[in-house]
Design an enzyme around this catalytic site. Structure first.
Site, mmCIF file in Angstrom:
data_model
loop_
_atom_site.group_PDB
_atom_site.id
_atom_site.type_symbol
_atom_site.label_atom_id
_atom_site.label_comp_id
_atom_site.label_asym_id
_atom_site.label_seq_id
_atom_site.Cartn_x
_atom_site.Cartn_y
_atom_site.Cartn_z
ATOM 1 N N SER A 126 0.830 -1.210 0.000
ATOM 2 C CA SER A 126 0.000 0.000 0.000
ATOM 3 C C SER A 126 0.860 1.254 0.000
ATOM 4 O O SER A 126 1.988 1.247 0.522
ATOM 5 C CB SER A 126 -0.862 -0.021 1.268
ATOM 6 O OG SER A 126 -1.444 1.234 1.495
ATOM 7 N N TYR A 152 -2.516 -1.005 10.826
ATOM 8 C CA TYR A 152 -2.729 -1.539 9.477
ATOM 9 C C TYR A 152 -1.529 -1.212 8.591
ATOM 10 O O TYR A 152 -0.949 -2.095 7.949
ATOM 11 C CB TYR A 152 -4.020 -0.970 8.859
ATOM 12 C CG TYR A 152 -4.057 -1.149 7.360
ATOM 13 C CD1 TYR A 152 -4.250 -2.413 6.802
ATOM 14 C CD2 TYR A 152 -3.837 -0.073 6.486
ATOM 15 C CE1 TYR A 152 -4.235 -2.594 5.421
ATOM 16 C CE2 TYR A 152 -3.817 -0.247 5.110
ATOM 17 C CZ TYR A 152 -4.019 -1.512 4.586
ATOM 18 O OH TYR A 152 -3.990 -1.695 3.217
ATOM 19 N N LYS A 156 1.690 -3.673 6.687
ATOM 20 C CA LYS A 156 2.150 -3.686 5.281
ATOM 21 C C LYS A 156 3.660 -3.443 5.222
ATOM 22 O O LYS A 156 4.380 -4.108 4.471
ATOM 23 C CB LYS A 156 1.406 -2.621 4.465
ATOM 24 C CG LYS A 156 -0.068 -2.898 4.291
ATOM 25 C CD LYS A 156 -0.324 -4.171 3.483
ATOM 26 C CE LYS A 156 -1.791 -4.479 3.336
ATOM 27 N NZ LYS A 156 -2.070 -5.810 2.796
HETATM 28 P P1 NAD Z 1 -11.264 -6.578 0.908
HETATM 29 O O1 NAD Z 1 -11.504 -6.525 2.364
HETATM 30 O O2 NAD Z 1 -12.397 -6.266 -0.006
HETATM 31 O O3 NAD Z 1 -10.647 -7.991 0.485
HETATM 32 C C1 NAD Z 1 -9.830 -8.749 1.349
HETATM 33 C C2 NAD Z 1 -10.415 -10.142 1.407
HETATM 34 O O4 NAD Z 1 -9.617 -10.957 2.250
HETATM 35 C C3 NAD Z 1 -11.832 -10.177 1.974
HETATM 36 O O5 NAD Z 1 -12.663 -10.862 1.050
HETATM 37 C C4 NAD Z 1 -11.693 -10.949 3.297
HETATM 38 O O6 NAD Z 1 -12.852 -11.718 3.561
HETATM 39 C C5 NAD Z 1 -10.471 -11.786 3.040
HETATM 40 N N1 NAD Z 1 -9.671 -12.143 4.226
HETATM 41 C C6 NAD Z 1 -9.171 -11.313 5.179
HETATM 42 N N2 NAD Z 1 -8.395 -12.000 6.035
HETATM 43 C C7 NAD Z 1 -8.410 -13.302 5.611
HETATM 44 C C8 NAD Z 1 -7.789 -14.478 6.065
HETATM 45 N N3 NAD Z 1 -6.996 -14.473 7.133
HETATM 46 N N4 NAD Z 1 -8.011 -15.637 5.392
HETATM 47 C C9 NAD Z 1 -8.819 -15.655 4.295
HETATM 48 N N5 NAD Z 1 -9.421 -14.555 3.812
HETATM 49 C C10 NAD Z 1 -9.218 -13.387 4.458
HETATM 50 O O7 NAD Z 1 -10.025 -5.603 0.597
HETATM 51 P P2 NAD Z 1 -9.449 -5.090 -0.782
HETATM 52 O O8 NAD Z 1 -9.750 -3.639 -0.879
HETATM 53 O O9 NAD Z 1 -9.857 -5.996 -1.874
HETATM 54 O O10 NAD Z 1 -7.902 -5.203 -0.471
HETATM 55 C C11 NAD Z 1 -7.134 -6.336 -0.870
HETATM 56 C C12 NAD Z 1 -5.736 -6.179 -0.331
HETATM 57 O O11 NAD Z 1 -5.182 -4.963 -0.820
HETATM 58 C C13 NAD Z 1 -5.648 -6.094 1.193
HETATM 59 O O12 NAD Z 1 -4.475 -6.763 1.609
HETATM 60 C C14 NAD Z 1 -5.524 -4.616 1.458
HETATM 61 O O13 NAD Z 1 -4.868 -4.345 2.658
HETATM 62 C C15 NAD Z 1 -4.711 -4.169 0.264
HETATM 63 N N6 NAD Z 1 -4.896 -2.741 -0.058
HETATM 64 C C16 NAD Z 1 -6.149 -2.259 -0.241
HETATM 65 C C17 NAD Z 1 -6.335 -0.905 -0.499
HETATM 66 C C18 NAD Z 1 -7.722 -0.339 -0.673
HETATM 67 O O14 NAD Z 1 -7.893 0.860 -0.517
HETATM 68 N N7 NAD Z 1 -8.733 -1.118 -1.001
HETATM 69 C C19 NAD Z 1 -5.230 -0.054 -0.597
HETATM 70 C C20 NAD Z 1 -3.954 -0.593 -0.433
HETATM 71 C C21 NAD Z 1 -3.800 -1.951 -0.166
HETATM 72 C C1 UD1 Z 2 -6.843 5.851 3.659
HETATM 73 C C2 UD1 Z 2 -5.986 5.249 4.750
HETATM 74 C C3 UD1 Z 2 -4.806 4.520 4.111
HETATM 75 C C4 UD1 Z 2 -5.293 3.499 3.077
HETATM 76 C C5 UD1 Z 2 -6.118 4.260 2.026
HETATM 77 C C6 UD1 Z 2 -6.627 3.394 0.901
HETATM 78 C C7 UD1 Z 2 -6.244 6.779 6.676
HETATM 79 C C8 UD1 Z 2 -5.544 7.736 7.592
HETATM 80 N N1 UD1 Z 2 -5.517 6.286 5.659
HETATM 81 O O1 UD1 Z 2 -6.062 6.769 2.997
HETATM 82 O O2 UD1 Z 2 -4.043 3.855 5.094
HETATM 83 O O3 UD1 Z 2 -4.189 2.865 2.450
HETATM 84 O O4 UD1 Z 2 -7.224 4.867 2.709
HETATM 85 O O5 UD1 Z 2 -7.660 2.584 1.308
HETATM 86 O O6 UD1 Z 2 -7.382 6.431 6.883
HETATM 87 N N2 UD1 Z 2 -11.884 12.412 2.942
HETATM 88 C C9 UD1 Z 2 -12.859 13.350 3.219
HETATM 89 N N3 UD1 Z 2 -14.061 12.902 3.681
HETATM 90 C C10 UD1 Z 2 -14.343 11.565 3.865
HETATM 91 C C11 UD1 Z 2 -13.328 10.624 3.580
HETATM 92 C C12 UD1 Z 2 -12.116 11.080 3.126
HETATM 93 O O7 UD1 Z 2 -12.649 14.543 3.059
HETATM 94 O O8 UD1 Z 2 -15.454 11.231 4.304
HETATM 95 C C13 UD1 Z 2 -10.599 12.880 2.388
HETATM 96 C C14 UD1 Z 2 -9.386 12.495 3.207
HETATM 97 O O9 UD1 Z 2 -9.096 13.486 4.162
HETATM 98 C C15 UD1 Z 2 -8.311 12.387 2.111
HETATM 99 C C16 UD1 Z 2 -9.092 11.913 0.879
HETATM 100 O O10 UD1 Z 2 -10.446 12.245 1.133
HETATM 101 O O11 UD1 Z 2 -7.783 13.661 1.813
HETATM 102 C C17 UD1 Z 2 -8.991 10.409 0.634
HETATM 103 O O12 UD1 Z 2 -9.347 9.726 1.832
HETATM 104 P P1 UD1 Z 2 -9.443 8.116 1.885
HETATM 105 O O13 UD1 Z 2 -10.312 7.636 0.784
HETATM 106 O O14 UD1 Z 2 -9.803 7.733 3.275
HETATM 107 O O15 UD1 Z 2 -7.949 7.645 1.533
HETATM 108 P P2 UD1 Z 2 -6.540 8.013 2.226
HETATM 109 O O16 UD1 Z 2 -6.668 9.112 3.171
HETATM 110 O O17 UD1 Z 2 -5.566 8.177 1.125
#
Ligand code: NAD
Ligand code: UD1
Length: 343
Positions: A126, A152, A156
């Site tokens: 991430s 969290y 990572k």
């Molecule tokens: P998500 O929660 O939609 O998907 C994760 C999946 O993993 C879920 O379906 C959950 O049921 C499953 N899961 C969790 N722990 C498990 C375990 N121990 N065994 C089996 N299944 C398990 O999340 P996502 O948005 O699809 O994210 C996928 C990956 O990408 C995650 O590792 C997340 O941290 C990473 N990531 C996500 C974002 C984002 O904003 N969505 C950003 C950066 C990194």
């Molecule tokens: C958040 C997480 C980050 C994670 C990322 C992607 C925090 C501190 N960080 O980041 O660890 O990897 O999501 O899933 O939570 N905002 C508003 N109103 C809202 C929601 C968000 O103004 O209701 C603003 C935030 O201040 C930011 C931007 O929108 O400036 C994006 O926010 P968000 O979608 O939560 O992502 P990140 O802050 O990048």
């Protein structure tokens, strides 16, 4: 070459979109997910989109006997490890749950990968590993680990270090660390998308729920940052582009650890994103300026030039595409996977 791929967390938001891209590239994914943050309905809908059955195992990755049986059943060429807990606020309240789930699951997978000779692993990292950015746009060589504000994010960062150590100990491993920036959007069919179980924490799903009338207004967390309009700037990447990044990483074969930003290179402010979503949905999106959210940074965006040069991937979809697709998903499925199929 067709590959058998273990996809942990394949029922989740990014996992489901990646299954589609894997199958259209000719690969055979096998999903392991404990459905702690997803539903089997998501897999059913992916099967409908691709017109094929996808092997699915409702298993927690830390369950070693169940996982060993799955490794015995299939001969995997690669692992894509999405499974993990990802809610920043919850990780502050329940750090042990986050450390146990995210660290243990990865350690178990690594043991099994060694035991069964599966040497290619793609890990969901991430942008959060950069903590407080020392430079913008961020590059893979930018400083990591300083200013990470929550458990969290630390899982990572720690897991990146673990994976690097493993690759040093066994040079035949091919490990790809994909640092996702802010994934948004949905599949163009409108049948799969992000389905937050509670009030969304992230901006785009929150905006989408305001547009559809489930929430009253968006709270804009701060308008006094040093950015184009004072609101926070992020690098929003369409989830389909992100999914394609995994296929590109899979096709690139070379030992060691390789790290890529999956980003667009463009920063978008909160107000710009609200305006883009309003245009895509044809709805007015009321907002109010609120206090800054603790732990937030002003701006975060990245260069993805390394991914383009090495694995031939670059983001192709726009923020307008992402808003249109997220709106289609949200308006057709106001209650996510729990509601009826309207598409
Ligand atoms: P998500 O929660 O939609 O998907 C994760 C999946 O993993 C879920 O379906 C959950 O049921 C499953 N899961 C969790 N722990 C498990 C375990 N121990 N065994 C089996 N299944 C398990 O999340 P996502 O948005 O699809 O994210 C996928 C990956 O990408 C995650 O590792 C997340 O941290 C990473 N990531 C996500 C974002 C984002 O904003 N969505 C950003 C950066 C990194
Ligand atoms: C958040 C997480 C980050 C994670 C990322 C992607 C925090 C501190 N960080 O980041 O660890 O990897 O999501 O899933 O939570 N905002 C508003 N109103 C809202 C929601 C968000 O103004 O209701 C603003 C935030 O201040 C930011 C931007 O929108 O400036 C994006 O926010 P968000 O979608 O939560 O992502 P990140 O802050 O990048």
């Amino acid at each position: 070459m067709k590959k058998n791929i273990l996809v942990t967390g394949g029922a989740g938001y990014i996992g489901t979109h990646t299954l589609i891209e894997l199958i259209s590239a000719g690969h055979s994914p096998v999903v392991v997910d404990n459905l702690s943050n997803s539903s089997e309905e998501a897999i059913r809908r992916v099967e409908k989109i691709v017109g094929a059955e996808i092997p699915f195992h409702k298993v927690t990755v830390q369950d070693i006997p169940a996982m060993r049986a799955i490794f015995e059943q299939y001969s995997f060429n690669a692992i894509i490890h999405f499974a993990g807990l990802k809610a920043v606020g919850e990780s502050v309240a329940k750090p042990l749950e986050y450390y146990k789930n995210n660290l243990d699951s990865t350690l178990v997978l690594l043991d099994l990968a060694k035991e069964f000779g599966v040497k290619k692993l793609i890990f969901s990292s991430s942008a959060t590993v950069y903590g407080t950015p020392e430079e913008l746009p961020l590059k893979e060589t930018s400083r990591v680990g300083v200013g990470i504000t929550n458990p969290y994010g630390r899982t990572k960062y720690m897991l990146e270090e673990v994976l690097k150590d493993v690759a040093v100990s066994d040079p035949s491993f091919e490990i790809t660390l994909l640092r996702y920036f802010n994934p948004v959007g949905a599949h163009e069919s409108g049948t799969i998308g992000e389905d937050p179980s509670d009030i969304p924490n992230n901006l785009l799903p929150y905006v989408a729920q305001v547009a559809v009338g489930k929430l009253n207004h968006v709270n804009v967390f701060g308008n006094d940052y040093e950015t184009i309009d004072g609101t926070g700037v992020r690098d929003y990447i369409h989830v389909v582009d992100l999914a394609r990044g995994h296929v590109a990483a899979l096709n690139y074969s070379t030992p060691g650890v390789h790290t890529y930003n999956l980003a667009t290179g463009n920063g978008t402010s909160v107000l710009q994103l609200i305006a883009a979503f309003s245009k895509a949905s044809g709805r007015e999106i009321p907002y109010q300026i609120a206090e800054r959210r603790p732990g937030d940074i002003a701006a975060c965006y990245a260069s993805a030039a390394q991914a383009e040069h090495e694995i031939g991937w670059k983001a192709e979809l726009s923020i307008e595409n992402a808003c249109a697709d997220a709106w289609k998903w949200q308006s057709l499925n106001p209650d996510g996977y729990a509601g009826p199929i309207n598409a």
